[in-house]
Design a protein around this motif. Structure first.
Motif, PDB file in Angstrom:
ATOM      1  N   ARG A  91       0.830  -1.214   0.000  1.00  0.00           N
ATOM      2  CA  ARG A  91       0.000   0.000   0.000  1.00  0.00           C
ATOM      3  C   ARG A  91       0.860   1.258   0.000  1.00  0.00           C
ATOM      4  O   ARG A  91       0.472   2.280  -0.572  1.00  0.00           O
ATOM      5  CB  ARG A  91      -0.957   0.008   1.196  1.00  0.00           C
ATOM      6  CG  ARG A  91      -2.139  -0.909   0.981  1.00  0.00           C
ATOM      7  CD  ARG A  91      -3.322  -0.506   1.827  1.00  0.00           C
ATOM      8  NE  ARG A  91      -3.090  -0.721   3.255  1.00  0.00           N
ATOM      9  CZ  ARG A  91      -4.003  -0.448   4.188  1.00  0.00           C
ATOM     10  NH1 ARG A  91      -5.165   0.063   3.844  1.00  0.00           N
ATOM     11  NH2 ARG A  91      -3.742  -0.688   5.450  1.00  0.00           N
ATOM     12  N   ALA A  92       2.020   1.209   0.604  1.00  0.00           N
ATOM     13  CA  ALA A  92       2.935   2.351   0.586  1.00  0.00           C
ATOM     14  C   ALA A  92       3.326   2.692  -0.846  1.00  0.00           C
ATOM     15  O   ALA A  92       3.300   3.860  -1.262  1.00  0.00           O
ATOM     16  CB  ALA A  92       4.179   2.038   1.414  1.00  0.00           C
ATOM     17  N   ARG A  93       3.688   1.680  -1.618  1.00  0.00           N
ATOM     18  CA  ARG A  93       4.108   1.895  -3.006  1.00  0.00           C
ATOM     19  C   ARG A  93       2.977   2.470  -3.858  1.00  0.00           C
ATOM     20  O   ARG A  93       3.174   3.419  -4.624  1.00  0.00           O
ATOM     21  CB  ARG A  93       4.585   0.566  -3.598  1.00  0.00           C
ATOM     22  CG  ARG A  93       4.979   0.619  -5.069  1.00  0.00           C
ATOM     23  CD  ARG A  93       5.528  -0.730  -5.512  1.00  0.00           C
ATOM     24  NE  ARG A  93       4.555  -1.799  -5.379  1.00  0.00           N
ATOM     25  CZ  ARG A  93       3.607  -2.058  -6.281  1.00  0.00           C
ATOM     26  NH1 ARG A  93       3.513  -1.310  -7.369  1.00  0.00           N
ATOM     27  NH2 ARG A  93       2.768  -3.046  -6.085  1.00  0.00           N
ATOM     28  N   LYS A  94       1.783   1.913  -3.698  1.00  0.00           N
ATOM     29  CA  LYS A  94       0.670   2.358  -4.526  1.00  0.00           C
ATOM     30  C   LYS A  94       0.183   3.753  -4.143  1.00  0.00           C
ATOM     31  O   LYS A  94      -0.261   4.525  -4.996  1.00  0.00           O
ATOM     32  CB  LYS A  94      -0.475   1.345  -4.449  1.00  0.00           C
ATOM     33  CG  LYS A  94      -0.134   0.042  -5.163  1.00  0.00           C
ATOM     34  CD  LYS A  94      -1.285  -0.941  -5.160  1.00  0.00           C
ATOM     35  CE  LYS A  94      -0.908  -2.197  -5.952  1.00  0.00           C
ATOM     36  NZ  LYS A  94      -2.010  -3.197  -5.941  1.00  0.00           N
ATOM     37  N   CYS A  95       0.276   4.105  -2.863  1.00  0.00           N
ATOM     38  CA  CYS A  95      -0.153   5.446  -2.467  1.00  0.00           C
ATOM     39  C   CYS A  95       0.797   6.498  -3.038  1.00  0.00           C
ATOM     40  O   CYS A  95       0.368   7.561  -3.469  1.00  0.00           O
ATOM     41  CB  CYS A  95      -0.291   5.571  -0.951  1.00  0.00           C
ATOM     42  SG  CYS A  95       1.212   5.976  -0.049  1.00  0.00           S
ATOM     43  N   VAL A  96       2.090   6.184  -3.092  1.00  0.00           N
ATOM     44  CA  VAL A  96       3.047   7.127  -3.678  1.00  0.00           C
ATOM     45  C   VAL A  96       2.812   7.271  -5.172  1.00  0.00           C
ATOM     46  O   VAL A  96       2.810   8.380  -5.716  1.00  0.00           O
ATOM     47  CB  VAL A  96       4.500   6.668  -3.410  1.00  0.00           C
ATOM     48  CG1 VAL A  96       5.482   7.560  -4.159  1.00  0.00           C
ATOM     49  CG2 VAL A  96       4.803   6.710  -1.917  1.00  0.00           C
ATOM     50  N   GLY A  97       2.598   6.160  -5.868  1.00  0.00           N
ATOM     51  CA  GLY A  97       2.334   6.218  -7.309  1.00  0.00           C
ATOM     52  C   GLY A  97       1.107   7.044  -7.635  1.00  0.00           C
ATOM     53  O   GLY A  97       1.117   7.857  -8.578  1.00  0.00           O
ATOM     54  N   ASN A  98       0.033   6.853  -6.874  1.00  0.00           N
ATOM     55  CA  ASN A  98      -1.182   7.639  -7.084  1.00  0.00           C
ATOM     56  C   ASN A  98      -0.944   9.120  -6.813  1.00  0.00           C
ATOM     57  O   ASN A  98      -1.449   9.985  -7.523  1.00  0.00           O
ATOM     58  CB  ASN A  98      -2.307   7.113  -6.197  1.00  0.00           C
ATOM     59  CG  ASN A  98      -3.070   5.971  -6.821  1.00  0.00           C
ATOM     60  OD1 ASN A  98      -4.241   6.082  -7.141  1.00  0.00           O
ATOM     61  ND2 ASN A  98      -2.399   4.837  -7.021  1.00  0.00           N
ATOM     62  N   VAL A 100       1.912  10.821  -7.096  1.00  0.00           N
ATOM     63  CA  VAL A 100       2.726  11.397  -8.177  1.00  0.00           C
ATOM     64  C   VAL A 100       1.861  11.705  -9.390  1.00  0.00           C
ATOM     65  O   VAL A 100       1.941  12.797  -9.984  1.00  0.00           O
ATOM     66  CB  VAL A 100       3.872  10.442  -8.553  1.00  0.00           C
ATOM     67  CG1 VAL A 100       4.572  10.914  -9.831  1.00  0.00           C
ATOM     68  CG2 VAL A 100       4.883  10.340  -7.417  1.00  0.00           C
ATOM     69  N   SER A 101       1.013  10.765  -9.781  1.00  0.00           N
ATOM     70  CA  SER A 101       0.128  10.984 -10.938  1.00  0.00           C
ATOM     71  C   SER A 101      -0.826  12.142 -10.695  1.00  0.00           C
ATOM     72  O   SER A 101      -1.076  12.961 -11.591  1.00  0.00           O
ATOM     73  CB  SER A 101      -0.666   9.703 -11.239  1.00  0.00           C
ATOM     74  OG  SER A 101       0.197   8.652 -11.627  1.00  0.00           O
ATOM     75  N   LEU A 102      -1.355  12.234  -9.473  1.00  0.00           N
ATOM     76  CA  LEU A 102      -2.287  13.310  -9.155  1.00  0.00           C
ATOM     77  C   LEU A 102      -1.597  14.669  -9.169  1.00  0.00           C
ATOM     78  O   LEU A 102      -2.180  15.672  -9.613  1.00  0.00           O
ATOM     79  CB  LEU A 102      -2.926  13.060  -7.791  1.00  0.00           C
ATOM     80  CG  LEU A 102      -4.031  14.046  -7.379  1.00  0.00           C
ATOM     81  CD1 LEU A 102      -5.176  14.023  -8.388  1.00  0.00           C
ATOM     82  CD2 LEU A 102      -4.542  13.717  -5.979  1.00  0.00           C
ATOM     83  N   PRO A 226       4.551   0.959 -13.471  1.00  0.00           N
ATOM     84  CA  PRO A 226       3.403   1.548 -14.192  1.00  0.00           C
ATOM     85  C   PRO A 226       2.068   1.292 -13.509  1.00  0.00           C
ATOM     86  O   PRO A 226       1.186   2.149 -13.500  1.00  0.00           O
ATOM     87  CB  PRO A 226       3.483   0.867 -15.566  1.00  0.00           C
ATOM     88  CG  PRO A 226       4.939   0.558 -15.746  1.00  0.00           C
ATOM     89  CD  PRO A 226       5.440   0.188 -14.380  1.00  0.00           C
ATOM     90  N   GLY A 227       1.904   0.123 -12.903  1.00  0.00           N
ATOM     91  CA  GLY A 227       0.637  -0.195 -12.246  1.00  0.00           C
ATOM     92  C   GLY A 227       0.364   0.692 -11.044  1.00  0.00           C
ATOM     93  O   GLY A 227      -0.786   1.077 -10.789  1.00  0.00           O
ATOM     94  N   SER A 228       1.399   1.044 -10.295  1.00  0.00           N
ATOM     95  CA  SER A 228       1.208   1.884  -9.114  1.00  0.00           C
ATOM     96  C   SER A 228       0.873   3.326  -9.480  1.00  0.00           C
ATOM     97  O   SER A 228       0.337   4.064  -8.659  1.00  0.00           O
ATOM     98  CB  SER A 228       2.466   1.852  -8.236  1.00  0.00           C
ATOM     99  OG  SER A 228       3.576   2.413  -8.912  1.00  0.00           O
ATOM    100  N   MET A 229       1.175   3.731 -10.714  1.00  0.00           N
ATOM    101  CA  MET A 229       0.906   5.100 -11.157  1.00  0.00           C
ATOM    102  C   MET A 229      -0.538   5.299 -11.607  1.00  0.00           C
ATOM    103  O   MET A 229      -0.975   6.428 -11.799  1.00  0.00           O
ATOM    104  CB  MET A 229       1.846   5.471 -12.309  1.00  0.00           C
ATOM    105  CG  MET A 229       3.328   5.398 -11.976  1.00  0.00           C
ATOM    106  SD  MET A 229       3.866   6.728 -10.905  1.00  0.00           S
ATOM    107  CE  MET A 229       3.813   8.106 -12.044  1.00  0.00           C
ATOM    108  N   LEU A 230      -1.255   4.213 -11.802  1.00  0.00           N
ATOM    109  CA  LEU A 230      -2.646   4.310 -12.234  1.00  0.00           C
ATOM    110  C   LEU A 230      -3.506   4.831 -11.089  1.00  0.00           C
ATOM    111  O   LEU A 230      -3.565   4.227 -10.021  1.00  0.00           O
ATOM    112  CB  LEU A 230      -3.151   2.929 -12.685  1.00  0.00           C
ATOM    113  CG  LEU A 230      -4.594   2.860 -13.199  1.00  0.00           C
ATOM    114  CD1 LEU A 230      -4.748   3.700 -14.461  1.00  0.00           C
ATOM    115  CD2 LEU A 230      -4.991   1.407 -13.457  1.00  0.00           C
ATOM    116  N   ILE A 231      -4.164   5.961 -11.317  1.00  0.00           N
ATOM    117  CA  ILE A 231      -4.959   6.583 -10.255  1.00  0.00           C
ATOM    118  C   ILE A 231      -6.178   5.724  -9.910  1.00  0.00           C
ATOM    119  O   ILE A 231      -6.969   5.370 -10.786  1.00  0.00           O
ATOM    120  CB  ILE A 231      -5.408   7.998 -10.675  1.00  0.00           C
ATOM    121  CG1 ILE A 231      -4.179   8.914 -10.794  1.00  0.00           C
ATOM    122  CG2 ILE A 231      -6.397   8.570  -9.671  1.00  0.00           C
ATOM    123  CD1 ILE A 231      -4.512  10.338 -11.206  1.00  0.00           C
TER     124      ILE A 231
END
Length: 473
Positions: A91-98, A100-102, A226-231
């Motif tokens: 969840r840490a990785r995915k929250c950062v990716g989201n 950055v994209s936002l 790339p998957g973690s960057m998907l909002i």
């Protein structure tokens, strides 16, 4: 990447941890504040107070951009720290990716909105017939740097939470140094006036953004793909509520500056000071005030990874000790600032250019009245960020809104009817006193709950991670 890379946050002494995280954070935020201060100083000396008045008119759009950046960055940082305490790397990785994209998407939207709404924005924030041409020139360039500005400030919070406060500080510092070098060249050598100052600003912002982007590929506790960057809404729903207090704090500055500028222009025109002096002076006072707030927020935001990690790990006694240490530092900062503002207002305002006696007179009144209770404001701001670090967005948001919007806006609008053009100056002390009382009540309640969790667990470090998971996440 080490999943336990931040475990020292629950083991090292609190004093050393706060020095490690807070000092770079303070310096980083001070440098960000200096972008505008440096522009004001050089413009004041190279263009005059009308040029400074123009930058004050444009300043709120950078605050709006900062509000978006901090809502995303601070929210992600708070969530990241709690996840690290729980050893939840996915969840840490995915929250950062989201996040950055936002940051990227929202900054582009802001540029488009600002470009199409330029004239309305300048009018709302108090442009006068004397400074409107300067304001347009400054505005046209500043909006180009908005994406770099948003990305840098949002990433700084994340970088600090990842355990690299020094990198966050250095990346911002390099951008500021570039701005300081280019400002006098653009204004005094090339004679580009406010346009040159704006170009120097975005040059520094661009370099800082490049360094922040570089860090994404060298982070300590996460690796993006790339998957973690998907909002995804489920991650934004975790991040944004934790950053809403930062957003509302900055947004309230925009609202209060708009109301303050319009009120000062209106009542100033009916006074001996005229329309331009009160608005210009107050803009400078607010920016000097932001230097103090940068230190205050730097201490509190710098402590955020320590608070979040220990809260996530269940170390409630350490959480309480961090707050007490933080508040002691904030009181010292507030006392020092009060001394300077009360004793040396004219020397401070003179840094931004020498003007006439009426200008200096209103400046002295502004510093001595509006910032007379800055020590209470320091405690309130720090408490709001602490509550955010605990994953309590509603309490944090309520405290921010109380001082900066619910109290300040009506006071600025109503007090001039009694005190004239000096009326808005009294809004600061009244709002500070009431909001400080609210902060005190909130923290008494929070400390009682922390004590209950420690008692229920039987020992300080035995509090279940899952107990925090349910309440904070």
């Amino acid at each position: 990447m080490n999943s336990n890379s931040n475990q020292y946050l629950e083991e090292a002494s609190i004093g050393k941890l706060m020095m490690k995280f807070a000092v770079p954070c303070i310096l980083s935020l001070l440098v960000s504040s200096l972008y505008n201060i440096v522009d004001q100083i050089f413009i004041g000396r190279g263009v005059g107070y009308l040029g400074n008045g123009a930058t004050n008119v444009v300043f709120p759009i950078t605050v709006i951009a900062l509000a978006i950046a901090l809502m995303t960055g601070d929210g992600c940082a708070a969530f990241l720290s709690i996840c690290q305490g729980m050893k939840d790397n996915e969840r840490a990785r995915k929250c950062v990716g989201n996040a950055v994209s936002l940051l990227i998407l929202s900054s582009i939207i802001l540029v488009v909105l600002f470009a199409f709404g330029k004239e309305a924005i300048l009018s709302v924030f108090g442009a006068t017939e004397n400074n409107i041409s300067y304001a347009r020139d400054y505005f046209n360039i500043i909006i180009i740097g908005i994406p770099f500005f948003v990305f840098t400030n949002g990433m700084n919070s994340i970088i600090r939470a990842d355990g690299s406060p020094q990198f966050a500080m250095i990346s911002t510092l390099i951008g500021c140094v570039i701005n300081i070098i280019l400002d006098p060249i653009a204004i005094f050598v090339l004679h580009w006036g406010v346009t040159g100052a704006a170009l120097a600003t975005i040059a520094g912002q661009f370099v800082s953004a490049v360094l922040a982007a570089y860090y994404l590929f060298h982070a300590k506790s996460f690796r993006l793909d790339p998957g973690s960057m998907l909002i995804r809404f489920k991650y934004l729903a975790k991040i944004l509520p934790l950053g809403i207090s930062s957003f509302l704090t900055q947004l309230s500055i925009v609202v209060i500056m708009g109301v303050m500028n319009s009120t000062l222009v209106k009542y100033g025109a009916m006074s001996k000071y005229g329309a331009d002096i009160p608005m210009t002076v107050m803009g400078i006072v607010m920016k000097v005030f932001q230097i103090v707030i940068a230190v205050v927020v730097g201490i509190a935001a710098g402590s955020q990874p320590i608070v979040g990690y220990n809260y996530g790990a269940g170390h409630m006694d350490r959480v309480k000790k961090i707050y007490k240490t933080m508040i002691a530092a904030e009181v010292i900062i507030g006392a020092a600032a009060t001394f300077l503002f009360e004793c040396f207002p004219v020397p401070i305002i003179s840094l931004f250019g020498s003007e006439n006696e009426l200008y200096n007179e209103f400046a002295a009144l502004s510093f001595r009245i509006f910032l007379s209770t800055v020590i209470l404001c320091c405690v309130t701001k720090a408490t709001s960020i602490f509550l955010q670090s605990l994953g309590k967005p509603v309490m944090s948001m309520s405290l921010s809104l109380l001082r900066d919007f619910i109290l300040s806006v009506p006071l600025v609008l109503c007090l001039p009817a009694v005190f004239g053009v000096t009326g808005p100056l009294y809004s600061g002390p009244i709002a500070d006193i009431v909001s400080f009382a609210a902060a005190l009540i909130m923290m008494i309640s929070v400390f009682k709950k922390l004590d209950t969790k420690v008692t229920a667990s039987g020992e300080n470090t035995g509090f279940s991670v899952h107990g925090v998971r349910h309440s904070a996440l």
